[in-house]
Design a protein around this motif. Structure first.
Motif, PDB file in Angstrom:
ATOM      1  N   ALA A 299       0.828  -1.203   0.000  1.00  0.00           N
ATOM      2  CA  ALA A 299       0.000   0.000   0.000  1.00  0.00           C
ATOM      3  C   ALA A 299       0.864   1.255   0.000  1.00  0.00           C
ATOM      4  N   ALA A 300       1.933   1.258   0.787  1.00  0.00           N
ATOM      5  CA  ALA A 300       2.829   2.409   0.845  1.00  0.00           C
ATOM      6  C   ALA A 300       3.582   2.581  -0.467  1.00  0.00           C
ATOM      7  N   ALA A 301       4.001   1.479  -1.072  1.00  0.00           N
ATOM      8  CA  ALA A 301       4.699   1.553  -2.360  1.00  0.00           C
ATOM      9  C   ALA A 301       3.784   2.118  -3.436  1.00  0.00           C
ATOM     10  N   GLU A 302       2.529   1.687  -3.406  1.00  0.00           N
ATOM     11  CA  GLU A 302       1.543   2.175  -4.369  1.00  0.00           C
ATOM     12  C   GLU A 302       1.332   3.683  -4.199  1.00  0.00           C
ATOM     13  N   ARG A 303       1.169   4.133  -2.960  1.00  0.00           N
ATOM     14  CA  ARG A 303       0.971   5.561  -2.698  1.00  0.00           C
ATOM     15  C   ARG A 303       2.196   6.374  -3.103  1.00  0.00           C
ATOM     16  N   ALA A 304       3.371   5.860  -2.769  1.00  0.00           N
ATOM     17  CA  ALA A 304       4.604   6.591  -3.054  1.00  0.00           C
ATOM     18  C   ALA A 304       4.833   6.718  -4.560  1.00  0.00           C
ATOM     19  N   MET A 305       4.550   5.648  -5.309  1.00  0.00           N
ATOM     20  CA  MET A 305       4.723   5.703  -6.761  1.00  0.00           C
ATOM     21  C   MET A 305       3.726   6.677  -7.376  1.00  0.00           C
ATOM     22  N   HIS A 306       2.481   6.633  -6.910  1.00  0.00           N
ATOM     23  CA  HIS A 306       1.464   7.557  -7.424  1.00  0.00           C
ATOM     24  C   HIS A 306       1.878   9.000  -7.148  1.00  0.00           C
TER      25      HIS A 306
END
Length: 210
Positions: free
Chosen positions: A188-195
């Motif tokens: 979830a954090a990786a997804e948010r950070a990439m976005h």
């Protein structure tokens, strides 16, 4: 080795706009300028075409590609948001010891963010940016997605528009946030950070366009 050297020289001329966007490129003239034979120039132009920096014109030689306009920038980032954001989450859930080692090595390769205004100063960051995003896509395990992003040559085209200074500093900092989430296996954090990274990168580029 000569071919590689000519390739890098021509690439720098294009990235620095010493050869302007949309300009015709005469092989004989370039060979004289670089003091080499036409053969390595011809080979370099073909390689630059594969990177999206030159276009071959039937019976006329080559020209440099145009810079991206605002709509093209938005379209590129729209594609990347669709493909890279879910891939970051998938990559975090697929992290292995080997993946983690590769990611740490990549993050250590960048050093201090560049502050110069020429390609030579931000060449390392451009290469890192490409490798970093391709590495994450490879961790996610969908080769078709990785190739789709790779074929856009988005990193080179974006760096032709804006580079150095805060752009470089922000890119490195945002990559570090993504890498931290990946190393923790936090999808979830990786997804948010990439976005967040892609949106901020897009907005930085658009802010510099007329």
């Amino acid at each position: 080795m000569l071919s590689d050297d000519v390739f890098e020289q021509l690439k720098a001329l294009i990235m620095n706009s010493s050869i302007p966007p949309g300009a015709r490129m005469n092989i004989e003239d370039l060979a004289r300028q670089l003091q080499v034979s036409p053969t390595p120039v011809r080979e370099a132009l073909a390689r630059l075409e594969s990177e999206g920096l030159t276009v071959k014109l039937p019976l006329k030689g080559y020209r440099t590609t145009d810079l991206l306009n605002a709509d093209e920038v938005r379209n590129q980032y729209e594609l990347r948001l669709l493909l890279e954001v879910p891939s970051a989450k998938k990559a975090a859930h697929s992290m292995s010891i080997a993946h983690a080692e590769s990611l740490r090595e990549e993050m250590q390769s960048i050093g201090e963010p560049p502050t110069g205004s020429r390609y030579e100063s931000y060449q390392t960051l451009t290469a890192h940016d490409t490798r970093f995003h391709q590495l994450i896509l490879s961790f996610a395990g969908n080769d078709m997605v990785r190739q789709a992003v790779e074929r856009t040559h988005c990193h080179l085209h974006i760096f032709r528009l804006t580079y150095g200074g805060p752009f470089g500093e922000n890119t490195v900092a945002e990559h570090a946030t993504i890498a931290d989430a990946l190393l923790k296996g936090d999808g979830a954090a990786a997804e948010r950070a990439m976005h967040s990274h892609l949106v901020q990168s897009r907005d930085r580029v658009l802010a510099k366009l007329p």
